[in-house]
Design a protein around this motif. Structure first.
Motif, mmCIF file in Angstrom:
data_model
loop_
_atom_site.group_PDB
_atom_site.id
_atom_site.type_symbol
_atom_site.label_atom_id
_atom_site.label_comp_id
_atom_site.label_asym_id
_atom_site.label_seq_id
_atom_site.Cartn_x
_atom_site.Cartn_y
_atom_site.Cartn_z
ATOM 1 N N ASP A 104 0.827 -1.210 0.000
ATOM 2 C CA ASP A 104 0.000 0.000 0.000
ATOM 3 C C ASP A 104 0.861 1.260 0.000
ATOM 4 O O ASP A 104 0.399 2.327 0.393
ATOM 5 C CB ASP A 104 -0.917 -0.029 1.241
ATOM 6 C CG ASP A 104 -1.985 1.056 1.230
ATOM 7 O OD1 ASP A 104 -2.542 1.330 0.147
ATOM 8 O OD2 ASP A 104 -2.254 1.633 2.303
ATOM 9 N N GLN A 120 2.090 3.046 -2.456
ATOM 10 C CA GLN A 120 1.783 4.073 -3.460
ATOM 11 C C GLN A 120 0.405 4.703 -3.237
ATOM 12 O O GLN A 120 0.280 5.926 -3.136
ATOM 13 C CB GLN A 120 1.868 3.470 -4.863
ATOM 14 C CG GLN A 120 3.271 3.010 -5.249
ATOM 15 C CD GLN A 120 4.261 4.152 -5.320
ATOM 16 O OE1 GLN A 120 3.928 5.256 -5.717
ATOM 17 N NE2 GLN A 120 5.501 3.887 -4.918
ATOM 18 N N LYS A 121 -0.606 3.880 -3.105
ATOM 19 C CA LYS A 121 -1.966 4.415 -2.959
ATOM 20 C C LYS A 121 -2.212 4.955 -1.551
ATOM 21 O O LYS A 121 -2.965 5.910 -1.373
ATOM 22 C CB LYS A 121 -2.983 3.330 -3.298
ATOM 23 C CG LYS A 121 -2.951 2.908 -4.761
ATOM 24 C CD LYS A 121 -4.002 1.859 -5.063
ATOM 25 C CE LYS A 121 -3.987 1.477 -6.541
ATOM 26 N NZ LYS A 121 -5.008 0.437 -6.851
ATOM 27 N N ARG A 122 -1.601 4.314 -0.563
ATOM 28 C CA ARG A 122 -1.721 4.730 0.843
ATOM 29 C C ARG A 122 -3.188 4.966 1.225
ATOM 30 O O ARG A 122 -3.567 6.009 1.751
ATOM 31 C CB ARG A 122 -0.868 5.961 1.117
ATOM 32 C CG ARG A 122 0.613 5.720 0.901
ATOM 33 C CD ARG A 122 1.464 6.811 1.508
ATOM 34 N NE ARG A 122 1.368 8.076 0.811
ATOM 35 C CZ ARG A 122 2.028 8.390 -0.305
ATOM 36 N NH1 ARG A 122 2.843 7.500 -0.859
ATOM 37 N NH2 ARG A 122 1.894 9.577 -0.864
ATOM 38 N N LYS A 123 -3.998 3.927 1.007
ATOM 39 C CA LYS A 123 -5.414 4.018 1.354
ATOM 40 C C LYS A 123 -5.666 3.723 2.834
ATOM 41 O O LYS A 123 -6.734 4.065 3.353
ATOM 42 C CB LYS A 123 -6.225 3.050 0.488
ATOM 43 C CG LYS A 123 -6.282 3.450 -0.984
ATOM 44 C CD LYS A 123 -7.217 2.534 -1.759
ATOM 45 C CE LYS A 123 -7.364 2.999 -3.199
ATOM 46 N NZ LYS A 123 -8.304 2.137 -3.968
ATOM 47 N N ASN A 136 4.896 -0.953 -5.014
ATOM 48 C CA ASN A 136 3.885 -0.888 -3.957
ATOM 49 C C ASN A 136 4.440 -1.270 -2.590
ATOM 50 O O ASN A 136 3.766 -1.070 -1.575
ATOM 51 C CB ASN A 136 2.701 -1.800 -4.303
ATOM 52 C CG ASN A 136 1.999 -1.362 -5.569
ATOM 53 O OD1 ASN A 136 1.647 -0.200 -5.727
ATOM 54 N ND2 ASN A 136 1.824 -2.289 -6.496
#
Length: 368
Positions: A129, A131-134, A223
């Motif tokens: 996670d 890159q998106k860091r959701k 990622n």
């Protein structure tokens, strides 16, 4: 820093075993004095605090985090040992802290730690996670990284008992990696520095676990957190705490990670990185996956469907039960010839008295 006597004196015995959560570490963290800056960096999905500790006042900044995967607790125990060592400071420790500043997140994934699972409460692998860091935990890690602006990063993990060193019958008790920053796995100044620090740690560990240090697979995945921070031109090192003989609680491996951490910090602090070379890094054998927890030879004695000399391989499944991890034997494969796997324990059903024990105690769990 990093001597055997140091470790025996400062090992934090109040935290042990495989199940380590916020509740286990907070009592110790609350004893840290004003020389340690303890704060809550944020909250997990289930609103558990994620603690950060900053100590030292030197110009070289080292950022480390553990238990990104909640069931990987060995390095958490080691960073507590490190903090305990610093807490009982000596002149040599003070000298070191004049050269480095450490920022430590002992448990990045407290929900996963509580449930003893790799994932966070949303069933997301935080190490995919970057890159998106959701996930809130991913955002907290990146915010801490950006604010602290480290010169070096230590990404602290556990690895399974399946790993051996090269093609040898040696467990990969500790493994390292300088993650790639591109798909071609090129080198850069930052990645080279990470490799040289790993070479220093390997040299130290050969005194304690000769032949039992491996090099983790460096396939590039943007990622993953280590690859992402390497892409930011920050030398990043993956630590993987693995299996040592008869050490399923990972207390001996905890000690070896201590030696590695102390060596890495000292190498950075004392400007010794250039004393080591890329060649020394590449000489560390790559990991392979040839171990099982129990290897049963001549298993036809237990199972009439198998041919003479056929083997059975068993892995333990780690199951949380009332704040304790139980190791449940589970069939991996049966009907293969000797030489495919190494066993942390090997039983020959033609000669081992343990065969009856296997039949009565474990065969029901193998999947027959």
């Amino acid at each position: 820093m990093g001597k055997s006597s140091d470790y025996l004196n400062f090992k934090l015995t109040s935290v042990s075993g495989r199940y380590v959560t916020n509740d286990h570490i907070y009592e110790f963290l609350s004893t840290l004095d004003e020389s340690f800056h303890l704060d809550i960096l944020g909250l997990s999905v289930k609103k558990r605090p994620i603690y950060g500790i900053t100590v030292g006042h030197g110009p070289k900044r080292i950022f480390m985090w553990s238990q990104m995967h909640g069931n990987e607790s060995t390095t958490t125990k080691t960073v507590l040992d490190l903090l305990n060592f610093i807490k009982h400071s000596s002149p040599s420790t003070e000298e070191l802290l004049n050269k480095v500043t450490l920022k430590i997140i002992p448990i990045l994934n407290p929900d996963g730690a509580f449930n003893y699972t790799r994932f966070n409460a949303n069933e997301v692998d935080l190490n995919r996670d970057a890159q998106k860091r959701k996930q809130p935990e991913s955002k907290i890690l990146r915010k801490a990284f950006d604010k602290f602006a480290p010169h070096y990063c230590f990404n602290l993990h556990d690895q399974r008992t399946i790993f051996n060193v090269g093609n040898l019958n040696y467990p990969a008790t500790v493994s390292f990696l300088a993650p790639a920053f591109d798909r071609q796995r090129n080198n850069s100044e930052s990645r080279t520095r990470a490799m040289c620090i790993i070479a220093a740690m390997n040299q130290k560990l050969q005194d304690y676990i000769p032949g039992q240090v491996g090099r983790f697979d460096d396939s590039f995945n943007p990622n993953c957190v280590g690859d992402t921070f390497q892409m930011q031109k920050v030398p990043t090192i993956l630590f993987e705490a693995g299996h040592y003989q008869e050490d399923y609680q990972r207390e001996k491996t905890r000690e070896f990670i201590w030696y590695a951490l102390c060596t890495a910090i000292r190498t950075i602090a004392n400007d010794e990185i250039n004393n080591f070379s890329l060649n020394q890094y590449y000489k560390i054998p790559e990991n392979n996956k040839r171990y099982v927890d129990i290897l049963v030879e001549n298993a036809h004695v237990l199972d009439n469907s198998l041919n003479e000399k056929d083997c059975v391989s068993i892995l333990y499944k780690e199951v949380l039960d009332k704040d304790k991890i139980n190791f449940i034997p589970t069939l991996l494969e049966k009907g293969f010839k000797p030489g495919q796997y190494f066993g942390h324990k090997t039983l020959n059903c033609l000669i081992d008295t343990d065969a009856n024990w296997l039949r009565s105690q474990e065969i029901k769990d193998w999947g027959y």
